[in-house]
Design a protein around this motif. Structure first.
Motif, PDB file in Angstrom:
ATOM      1  N   VAL A 121       0.852  -1.186   0.000  1.00  0.00           N
ATOM      2  CA  VAL A 121       0.000   0.000   0.000  1.00  0.00           C
ATOM      3  C   VAL A 121       0.887   1.236   0.000  1.00  0.00           C
TER       4      VAL A 121
ATOM      5  N   LEU B  44      -0.749   6.931   0.676  1.00  0.00           N
ATOM      6  CA  LEU B  44      -1.962   7.455   0.062  1.00  0.00           C
ATOM      7  C   LEU B  44      -2.178   8.911   0.454  1.00  0.00           C
TER       8      LEU B  44
ATOM      9  N   PRO C 149      -7.173   3.809   3.139  1.00  0.00           N
ATOM     10  CA  PRO C 149      -6.873   2.402   2.855  1.00  0.00           C
ATOM     11  C   PRO C 149      -7.970   1.421   3.294  1.00  0.00           C
TER      12      PRO C 149
END
Length: 246
Positions: A117, A120, A125
């Motif tokens: 991941v 962001l 998320p």
């Protein structure tokens, strides 16, 4: 910023830990969640340790055709993405109150064996369970396909997930091509980079082009099985993927 943090906290209090977890719902401390966000901490997750990019050069591997240019093959319309997203997704999160009334549980994404991941900046998320399962299966299939063709320690990188009205507005200020009506607001949709991959080891270097096309093979298989719709995003360098729930 405070409003966005409040939404994150509200969602976090509702949701289950993702990827590699047992799926049980957990309640997080609002204070510790905010501290983690402000400090940029990632915790002790061993899957966060990585090289971050591929080494130069790379060993070529056999790539199977997906039936044409990636841009033409993966061109599912925004209408199809929205139709699938509305069918299985949460109610779009536009405020703190709506975060508490999302309509169904979400899964928190954390970097794991199957995927990484990214940091962001315009999304949160979280995904509905069907979408997180699809993402995990894409990552696992990518790794398995790589292993079957001589190896290489790489993971796919997730670059965008759940968006709020506020994050969509902020994104449009830096990217005018971002849609005002986005499937990302339903928690069913995620972007996977095809221009950057996570290199966990340099024992078998691979080329970026082969990695992109290998990921294309995986995407084609998942779409052919009816599990998702896919859009090849040229400017963003990613596959825009919406789960169908199958």
């Amino acid at each position: 910023m405070k409003c966005l943090l409040a939404v994150i906290v509200a969602v976090s209090l509702l949701l289950a830990v993702g990827c590699g977890g047992d799926g049980e719902e957990v309640v997080r401390s609002a204070g510790s969640e905010i501290d983690m966000i402000l400090a940029g901490e990632c915790g002790s997750n061993p899957f966060l340790l990585h090289y971050g990019s591929m080494p130069p050069g790379g060993k070529k591997m056999k790539i199977n055709s997906v039936g044409g240019n990636l841009g033409r093959v993966f061109n599912d319309s925004n209408y199809r993405h929205l139709e699938a997203a509305e069918a299985i997704g949460v109610k779009p999160i536009v405020s703190l109150a709506s975060a508490w009334n999302a309509g169904r549980p979400l899964v928190r994404l954390e970097s794991c064996r199957e995927y990484f991941v990214d940091n962001l900046t315009h999304s949160l998320p979280y995904l509905v369970p069907e979408a997180e399962s699809l993402l995990r299966d894409i990552g696992a299939a990518f790794i398995d396909s790589l292993d079957s063709r001589g190896g290489g320690s790489y993971r796919v990188k997730v670059t965008s997930v759940l968006r709020t009205d506020e994050s969509v507005s902020r994104l449009r200020r830096v990217n005018r091509n971002a849609s005002t009506t986005s499937a990302h607001v339903f928690g069913t949709t995620f972007d996977i980079s095809y221009s950057k991959f996570i290199c966990d080891s340099v024992t078998v270097p691979r080329t970026q082009e082969d990695m992109k096309n290998l990921l294309g093979e995986v995407m084609k298989d998942m779409r052919d099985r009816g599990r998702c719709y896919v859009k090849y995003e040229r400017k963003q360098g990613c596959f825009h993927v919406t789960a169908t729930g199958l």
